[in-house]
Design a protein around this motif. Structure first.
Motif, mmCIF file in Angstrom:
data_model
loop_
_atom_site.group_PDB
_atom_site.id
_atom_site.type_symbol
_atom_site.label_atom_id
_atom_site.label_comp_id
_atom_site.label_asym_id
_atom_site.label_seq_id
_atom_site.Cartn_x
_atom_site.Cartn_y
_atom_site.Cartn_z
ATOM 1 N N ALA A 133 0.855 -1.181 0.143
ATOM 2 C CA ALA A 133 0.041 0.093 -0.088
ATOM 3 C C ALA A 133 0.860 1.302 -0.066
ATOM 4 O O ALA A 133 0.737 2.110 -0.544
ATOM 5 C CB ALA A 133 -0.925 -0.057 1.175
ATOM 6 N N ALA A 134 1.940 1.008 0.859
ATOM 7 C CA ALA A 134 2.874 2.461 0.855
ATOM 8 C C ALA A 134 3.690 2.577 -0.616
ATOM 9 O O ALA A 134 3.726 3.706 -1.058
ATOM 10 C CB ALA A 134 4.011 2.002 1.790
ATOM 11 N N GLU A 135 3.865 1.585 -1.240
ATOM 12 C CA GLU A 135 4.458 1.464 -2.558
ATOM 13 C C GLU A 135 3.467 2.254 -3.628
ATOM 14 O O GLU A 135 3.837 3.173 -4.255
ATOM 15 C CB GLU A 135 4.932 0.356 -3.209
ATOM 16 N N HIS A 136 2.278 1.727 -3.430
ATOM 17 C CA HIS A 136 1.116 2.269 -4.543
ATOM 18 C C HIS A 136 1.191 3.851 -4.157
ATOM 19 O O HIS A 136 0.804 4.621 -5.108
ATOM 20 C CB HIS A 136 0.053 1.795 -4.141
ATOM 21 N N LYS A 137 1.194 4.341 -2.694
ATOM 22 C CA LYS A 137 0.836 5.594 -2.435
ATOM 23 C C LYS A 137 2.110 6.441 -3.107
ATOM 24 O O LYS A 137 1.950 7.669 -3.388
ATOM 25 C CB LYS A 137 0.606 5.723 -0.879
ATOM 26 N N LEU A 138 3.238 5.950 -2.948
ATOM 27 C CA LEU A 138 4.484 6.490 -3.249
ATOM 28 C C LEU A 138 4.259 6.933 -5.011
ATOM 29 O O LEU A 138 4.780 7.930 -5.428
ATOM 30 C CB LEU A 138 5.683 5.823 -2.895
ATOM 31 N N PHE A 139 3.730 5.637 -5.711
ATOM 32 C CA PHE A 139 3.804 5.928 -7.121
ATOM 33 C C PHE A 139 2.928 6.978 -7.527
ATOM 34 O O PHE A 139 3.185 7.559 -8.443
ATOM 35 C CB PHE A 139 3.474 4.547 -7.452
ATOM 36 N N ARG A 140 1.587 7.073 -6.601
ATOM 37 C CA ARG A 140 0.612 8.163 -6.962
ATOM 38 C C ARG A 140 1.181 9.327 -6.781
ATOM 39 O O ARG A 140 0.753 10.350 -7.198
ATOM 40 C CB ARG A 140 -0.399 7.903 -6.529
ATOM 41 N N ALA A 141 2.139 9.614 -5.852
ATOM 42 C CA ALA A 141 2.684 10.917 -5.630
ATOM 43 C C ALA A 141 3.771 11.182 -6.203
ATOM 44 O O ALA A 141 4.490 12.271 -5.811
ATOM 45 C CB ALA A 141 3.027 10.879 -4.054
ATOM 46 N N ASN A 142 4.193 10.459 -7.084
ATOM 47 C CA ASN A 142 5.459 10.759 -7.997
ATOM 48 C C ASN A 142 6.782 10.553 -7.353
ATOM 49 O O ASN A 142 7.553 11.500 -7.549
ATOM 50 C CB ASN A 142 5.045 12.002 -8.907
ATOM 51 N N LEU A 143 6.754 9.804 -6.353
ATOM 52 C CA LEU A 143 8.016 9.640 -5.659
ATOM 53 C C LEU A 143 8.652 8.095 -5.634
ATOM 54 O O LEU A 143 7.821 7.450 -6.136
ATOM 55 C CB LEU A 143 7.570 9.887 -4.035
ATOM 56 N N THR A 144 9.938 8.093 -5.500
ATOM 57 C CA THR A 144 10.889 6.837 -5.640
ATOM 58 C C THR A 144 10.811 6.140 -4.636
ATOM 59 O O THR A 144 11.688 6.784 -3.701
ATOM 60 C CB THR A 144 11.901 7.170 -6.674
ATOM 61 N N LEU A 145 10.602 4.930 -4.421
ATOM 62 C CA LEU A 145 11.036 4.134 -3.409
ATOM 63 C C LEU A 145 12.636 3.710 -3.527
ATOM 64 O O LEU A 145 12.642 2.571 -4.543
ATOM 65 C CB LEU A 145 10.350 2.997 -3.321
ATOM 66 N N ALA A 146 13.508 4.236 -2.742
ATOM 67 C CA ALA A 146 14.883 3.837 -3.233
ATOM 68 C C ALA A 146 15.458 2.523 -2.413
ATOM 69 O O ALA A 146 16.536 2.157 -2.595
ATOM 70 C CB ALA A 146 15.723 5.125 -2.773
ATOM 71 N N GLY A 147 14.741 2.280 -1.301
ATOM 72 C CA GLY A 147 15.078 1.152 -0.570
ATOM 73 C C GLY A 147 14.308 0.880 0.696
ATOM 74 O O GLY A 147 13.505 1.672 1.050
ATOM 75 N N VAL A 148 14.148 -0.578 0.925
ATOM 76 C CA VAL A 148 13.469 -1.049 2.115
ATOM 77 C C VAL A 148 14.356 -1.728 3.105
ATOM 78 O O VAL A 148 15.369 -2.599 2.583
ATOM 79 C CB VAL A 148 12.263 -1.766 1.682
ATOM 80 N N ASP A 149 14.327 -1.376 4.535
ATOM 81 C CA ASP A 149 15.107 -2.097 5.386
ATOM 82 C C ASP A 149 13.950 -2.924 6.246
ATOM 83 O O ASP A 149 13.391 -2.383 6.932
ATOM 84 C CB ASP A 149 15.748 -1.130 6.492
ATOM 85 N N TYR A 150 14.551 -4.333 6.118
ATOM 86 C CA TYR A 150 13.534 -5.054 6.977
ATOM 87 C C TYR A 150 14.005 -5.563 8.199
ATOM 88 O O TYR A 150 15.344 -5.906 8.422
ATOM 89 C CB TYR A 150 13.355 -6.561 6.096
#
Length: 328
Positions: free
Chosen positions: A201-218
């Motif tokens: 859901a966070a990835e989808h929201k970033l996509f709609r906001a024209n932002l780039t997910l650069a990395g995820v720390d698990y």
């Protein structure tokens, strides 16, 4: 004496005349009765016996016509329609219905199936938004979510990406999501609050906001698995469009302590980039290996399950350039 005879003759003549009138009346009544009989008989002969209409639903047109003709009934196709259940060329519905009684010569009207509808998604990438709307409507589909992307690489109002992709066929109407170029928007966006949301859901929201997910720390812990627990930049901060965002995501403690773990990586190529080669590589206790490599188009979503052992990094590269790095 002659007078008496004349009176007798007149009386007899009157009697004969009366008898003649009665006979003529009886003859007239008989004729009318016969005429009525002939009219009724004529109607009876013309109407013939009533026939029970057979069921022709589901039959091919040729079969139905043969069945009806054997009973001196006719067939007429009055309409054609798509059907999910009845194959093309067969009858969906009939009127009169099966079991209804009619006279010989009656025409049974039917609706013929065109088969399962075939709705093909048109190619609207590169078209103006209005033109794309018309093409989608003409194909029997509808425009879904319209996302604007800030870019000067495409003319304002031009469709940059679409989902579903062109040429895909559906049996039911679907909505086509579009990404449309907008060069007049502000190049600053307010960072949304992603905390507590599931990663997808966070990835989808970033996509709609024209932002780039650069990395995820698990990180392992006792929180809700898959939920975002930290983000950078923080909610409410002003971020340039296409700016990079890093997230910290919760995984279950049993997953964090396991030697071998599996994760799903999702990456959507920004629409402002051209088509090119996308690769996903992992580096863990077993070394480095590429697990995915293929050509992708702007806006295309790639989903890949990765399995790692021990501490690991998952990298997404586009034409050799690092686009995202996840730490596990």
């Amino acid at each position: 004496m002659s007078t008496i005879r004349e009176r007798e003759r007149a009386r007899r003549a009157a009697q004969l005349l009366g008898l003649l009138v009665v006979v003529l009346a009886l003859v007239a009544l008989a004729a009318l009765g016969y005429l009525g009989y002939r009219v009724v008989a004529s109607f009876a002969a013309g109407g013939a016996a009533e026939i029970e209409v057979p069921s022709v639903t589901g039959m091919k047109i040729e079969e139905a016509e043969k069945t009806l003709n054997e009973l001196n009934l006719g067939l007429r196709v009055t309409e054609s329609a798509y059907s999910q259940d009845v194959p093309a060329g067969r009858i969906i519905k009939q009127r009169p219905s099966a079991g209804f009684k009619v006279r010989e010569g009656r025409v049974v009207r039917v609706i013929q199936s065109l088969g399962t509808p075939s709705l093909r998604v048109p190619d609207v990438v590169g078209k103006g938004f209005t033109q794309a709307q018309r093409a989608i409507a003409k194909a029997g589909l509808a425009v879904g979510f319209v996302r604007k992307v800030y870019t000067r690489e495409f003319p304002r109002g031009q469709v940059v990406t679409q989902d579903p992709e062109p040429g895909k066929v559906f049996t039911n109407p679907v909505k086509v999501d579009l990404t449309v170029a907008d060069s007049s928007s502000s190049d600053i966006v307010v960072m949304p609050d992603l905390r507590g949301k599931q990663l997808y859901a966070a990835e989808h929201k970033l996509f709609r906001a024209n932002l780039t997910l650069a990395g995820v720390d698990y990180v392992s812990g006792l929180g809700k698995p898959g939920a975002v627990i930290e983000q950078s930049p923080l909610p409410g901060e002003q971020v340039p469009l296409t700016g990079e965002v890093r997230l910290r995501v919760q995984v279950g403690s049993e997953v964090g302590s396991a030697l071998a773990r599996s994760f799903q990586v999702r990456f959507r190529l920004p629409v402002t980039l051209p088509a090119g080669k996308l690769a996903i590589e992992i580096q863990d206790a077993l070394g480095k290996q590429v697990i995915y490599e293929d050509q992708v188009k702007p806006g295309e979503l790639v989903e890949q399950v990765v399995s790692v052992e021990g501490k690991a990094k998952v990298r997404v590269l586009f034409n050799g350039r690092l686009m995202r790095e996840d730490t596990i």
